[in-house]
Design an enzyme around this catalytic site. Structure first.
Site, PDB file in Angstrom:
ATOM      1  N   LYS A 291     -12.322 -12.416  -2.556  1.00 46.85           N
ATOM      2  CA  LYS A 291     -12.222 -12.673  -3.193  1.00 46.85           C
ATOM      3  C   LYS A 291     -12.801 -11.385  -3.751  1.00 46.85           C
ATOM      4  O   LYS A 291     -14.165 -11.396  -4.057  1.00 46.85           O
ATOM      5  CB  LYS A 291     -11.921 -13.513  -4.244  1.00 46.85           C
ATOM      6  CG  LYS A 291     -11.901 -13.656  -6.070  1.00 46.85           C
ATOM      7  CD  LYS A 291     -11.918 -15.182  -6.378  1.00 46.85           C
ATOM      8  CE  LYS A 291     -11.374 -15.945  -7.907  1.00 46.85           C
ATOM      9  NZ  LYS A 291     -11.123 -16.197  -8.703  1.00 46.85           N
ATOM     10  N   GLU A 384      -4.877 -32.434 -10.910  1.00 44.54           N
ATOM     11  CA  GLU A 384      -4.097 -32.837 -12.515  1.00 44.54           C
ATOM     12  C   GLU A 384      -4.282 -34.651 -12.964  1.00 44.54           C
ATOM     13  O   GLU A 384      -4.834 -35.541 -13.011  1.00 44.54           O
ATOM     14  CB  GLU A 384      -3.729 -32.630 -13.620  1.00 44.54           C
ATOM     15  CG  GLU A 384      -4.004 -30.509 -13.530  1.00 44.54           C
ATOM     16  CD  GLU A 384      -3.863 -29.933 -12.510  1.00 44.54           C
ATOM     17  OE1 GLU A 384      -3.715 -28.491 -12.918  1.00 44.54           O
ATOM     18  OE2 GLU A 384      -2.527 -30.182 -11.810  1.00 44.54           O
ATOM     19  N   ARG A 412       0.543 -31.770 -17.403  1.00 46.52           N
ATOM     20  CA  ARG A 412       1.496 -32.559 -15.112  1.00 46.52           C
ATOM     21  C   ARG A 412       0.891 -33.027 -15.066  1.00 46.52           C
ATOM     22  O   ARG A 412       0.989 -33.636 -13.634  1.00 46.52           O
ATOM     23  CB  ARG A 412       0.119 -30.947 -14.779  1.00 46.52           C
ATOM     24  CG  ARG A 412       0.723 -29.462 -14.586  1.00 46.52           C
ATOM     25  CD  ARG A 412      -0.228 -28.866 -14.252  1.00 46.52           C
ATOM     26  NE  ARG A 412       1.180 -27.948 -13.471  1.00 46.52           N
ATOM     27  CZ  ARG A 412       0.697 -27.479 -12.782  1.00 46.52           C
ATOM     28  NH1 ARG A 412      -0.526 -26.756 -12.581  1.00 46.52           N
ATOM     29  NH2 ARG A 412       1.933 -27.276 -11.780  1.00 46.52           N
TER      30      ARG A 412
END
Length: 646
Positions: A291, A384, A412
């Site tokens: 990344k 979540e 969610r």
């Protein structure tokens, strides 16, 4: 978390090859030997363009080579390429006709920071929340089969998205369909641990080759008549792969696992993808990337450089001597900082407090808490649903869980919120970050519905603070409350109100009048209070800071209704089922018929723009509020004239 740095190129870099690529078909016309130059130019342009516009940064730098290889090998958009999360897609947007437009990404007249179907035919699936790519791509693969069409479906998942249960639910289903689905796991150290080496790369080449896979599939057919031999061969293959690769779990789930391979090695990526394009059934290609690749600060700190702010040109200010002041401007704190300070202070007072977040430690302001109280901090990754039920389990044992979660992310876990927490009336405090409009992140991240979806749940206490101090005191109020409670607050800084160090529990269900006036009363819920006060000046209106959405202050509502000709409710939430609806229901229960004007978010999704621009679009700036009130008063007075004329 966004960073700003000065070593981004200020001038547009020379990109002669990239400038010739306006769509993937032109990319596929290149010689394979030219792809390395294209990758270098694409990385340089991404550094320049995001420096000009601001936006997501590190993830895109990490998939330059992968993006080129995917569009080079697969015939997009006929072959469906589905990206996860969206943070990775800036290189994809550049290669699919939006190179110059990216200079205005996330701005009102520019492209979205996420894939968007209405923006481009190459954006096959709209993305904002993570871990949806495999489910969507599987649906596309099955849809192609039903329609008798020969096309490939490719899901690119990574940047932590593989930590969510939804991804594994899709993998589990895909393995039972034999769909022609390729899942590319972009492992950038944000999801699965690194396991790399020459032997792993060597075997990956073998496992993706046509020769190996023809033997693999042919062997299955031959050995079906000899179950014991088939079982032995299968186990031998799995054990060989397990020695050099971490993919045995995917093999057990029914995927043909290939990898890990170097995700920055373009020739290897192209060769592997070409091989895999010819194979059938569910396949998972594991690529290892860095990344922030190509930008040293981002490589060293991938979390801190996940996104960056727009780099403004430096100008020397001309300040008159009379304008110089020795008094420093008061520092405004972000609501996330208010929360971060509160949870540390509260944890120091109460050892029962445990903090939970689904992969939003930095964004929600929990870094200091995680460092000071590591044994009482749980980052459960992008899960979540688990975060909410984990909190419920802790509450059953007398612990006091605090769940820091974005408003849209709690959507969610709505079933868990109702079934696991509220139904059992458990002591869980939900701290809803990014409530209301969120500016450049757009509709996918806007917390437009939390007041509506929370206040309909029995046992819930729902609070909407108007400033920093109210936020701190409401967090304490919710924590001390017996039962589930939620405090919603926006992204960014507050009005500059100092938060009192002392924590005091507010009287539940009681608002406060901030300005006394005549005729019109504004009932404000949340951080639109400054705009409400400014608009009230035009009408000499009363302004009430209602504070509590559930229970709403019915006593205050009645007083205002019987002393004003118009009530105006104000909220940065959809008006349907929101705080304004609570006021109307309260009036109906008391048989009061005072006219009510509901101001809030419209019944449509607001596109990305600055927060101020979005408020203006919604009519929630002070001028828009005043115009709406003036229009409603005019209609009311016209109606009275008609009645008197009868």
């Amino acid at each position: 978390m966004a960073q700003t740095f000065n070593n981004i190129p200020a001038n547009r870099p020379r990109t002669p090859l990239l400038d010739t690529i306006n769509n993937p078909a032109e990319l596929r016309a290149l010689e394979e030997s030219q792809l390395g130059q294209l990758a270098d130019e694409l990385r340089s342009y991404l550094l320049y363009s995001v420096g000009k516009s601001g936006g997501h940064f590190g993830a895109g730098l990490g998939v330059i080579e992968l993006t080129i290889a995917l569009h080079y090998v697969f015939t997009t958009p006929e072959d469906r390429l589905v990206w996860d999360v969206g943070h990775q897609t800036y290189p994809h947007k550049i290669l699919t006709g939006r190179r110059e437009a990216l200079l205005k990404v996330r701005q009102a007249d520019g492209p979205s920071g996420f894939p968007k179907r209405s923006e481009s035919e190459y954006d096959t699936f709209g993305v904002g929340h993570s871990s949806t790519s495999i489910s969507a791509a599987l649906g596309m693969a099955l849809g192609a089969r039903l329609q008798g069409e020969q096309r490939k479906a490719v899901a690119v998942i990574g940047d932590g998205a593989m930590t969510a249960g939804m991804a594994f639910e899709a993998i589990n289903h895909a393995a039972h369909t034999d769909a022609d689905l390729l899942v590319v796991l972009n492992d950038n150290n944000m999801s699965i641990s690194r396991n790399v080496g020459g032997l792993a790369t060597y075997f990956s080449k073998i496992w993706s080759s046509r020769f190996y896979n023809s033997i693999r599939e042919g062997g299955k057919k031959v050995l079906r008549s000899v179950p014991s031999a088939a079982s032995f061969v299968r186990k031998t293959e799995e054990h060989l792969k397990a020695m050099v690769a971490p993919g045995i779990v995917f093999e057990e789930l029914g995927f043909n696992y290939i990898g890990p391979i170097d995700g920055h090695n373009l020739p290897l990526l192209v060769q592997t993808l070409r091989n895999l394009k010819e194979l059938n059934g569910p396949i998972l290609l594991h690529t290892l990337t860095c990344k922030g690749k190509g930008f040293e600060p981002a490589e060293a700190d991938p979390v801190g450089y996940h996104a960056l702010n727009k780099i403004e040109p430096k100008a020397k200010p001309h300040i008159a001597v009379s304008e110089v002041s020795n008094k420093p401007a008061p520092r405004k704190l972000k609501y996330q900082q208010i929360f971060g300070q509160w949870i540390c202070d509260m944890a120091a007072e109460d050892e029962r407090l445990v903090g939970i977040t689904p992969a939003m430690c930095e964004g929600s302001g929990m870094v200091e808490f995680s460092q000071k109280f590591p044994s009482r901090f749980h980052d459960v990754a992008i899960a979540e649903q688990h975060s909410v039920t984990l909190a419920a389990g802790l509450a059953c044992e007398g612990v006091k869980p605090v769940v820091a979660i974005y408003s849209t992310f709690l959507q969610r876990a709505y079933d868990q919120l109702i079934h696991d927490v509220a139904l059992q009336n458990l002591d869980v405090l939900f701290c809803l970050d990014r409530s209301g409009l969120v500016g450049e992140d757009g509709a996918t991240h806007a917390g437009s519905f939390d007041l509506s979806y929370l206040r309909c749940i029995p046992n819930m206490l729902v609070m909407a603070p108007s400033d920093e101090n109210e936020t701190r005191q409401m967090l304490y109020t919710g924590y001390m409350h017996s039962g589930p409670a939620a405090v919603r607050y926006p992204r960014g800084t507050g009005a500059g109100v100092a938060a009192n160090t002392e924590m005091t529990a507010l009287t539940i269900g009681k608002g406060i009048v901030r300005r006394r006036g005549k005729s019109v009363a504004l009932l404000n819920f949340g951080t639109l209070l400054p705009a409400a006060l400014e608009a009230a000046d035009a009408f000499d209106a009363t302004v009430a800071d209602m504070r509590f959405v559930k229970p709403v202050d019915s006593e205050l509502v009645a007083k205002l209704a019987t002393s004003h000709e118009l009530l105006v409710t104000l909220e940065e939430n959809t008006t349907q089922g929101g705080a304004g609806s609570a006021v109307s229901e309260s009036l109906a229960n008391m048989d009061l018929q005072t006219p009510v004007l509901h101001l809030g978010l419209p019944d449509n999704y607001l596109e990305h723009a600055s927060h101020a621009e979005q408020l203006k679009q919604a009519g929630l700036d002070s001028q828009g509020i005043a115009r709406s009130i003036e229009s409603r008063l005019l209609r009311l007075r016209k109606a009275r004239v008609k009645v008197l004329a009868r």
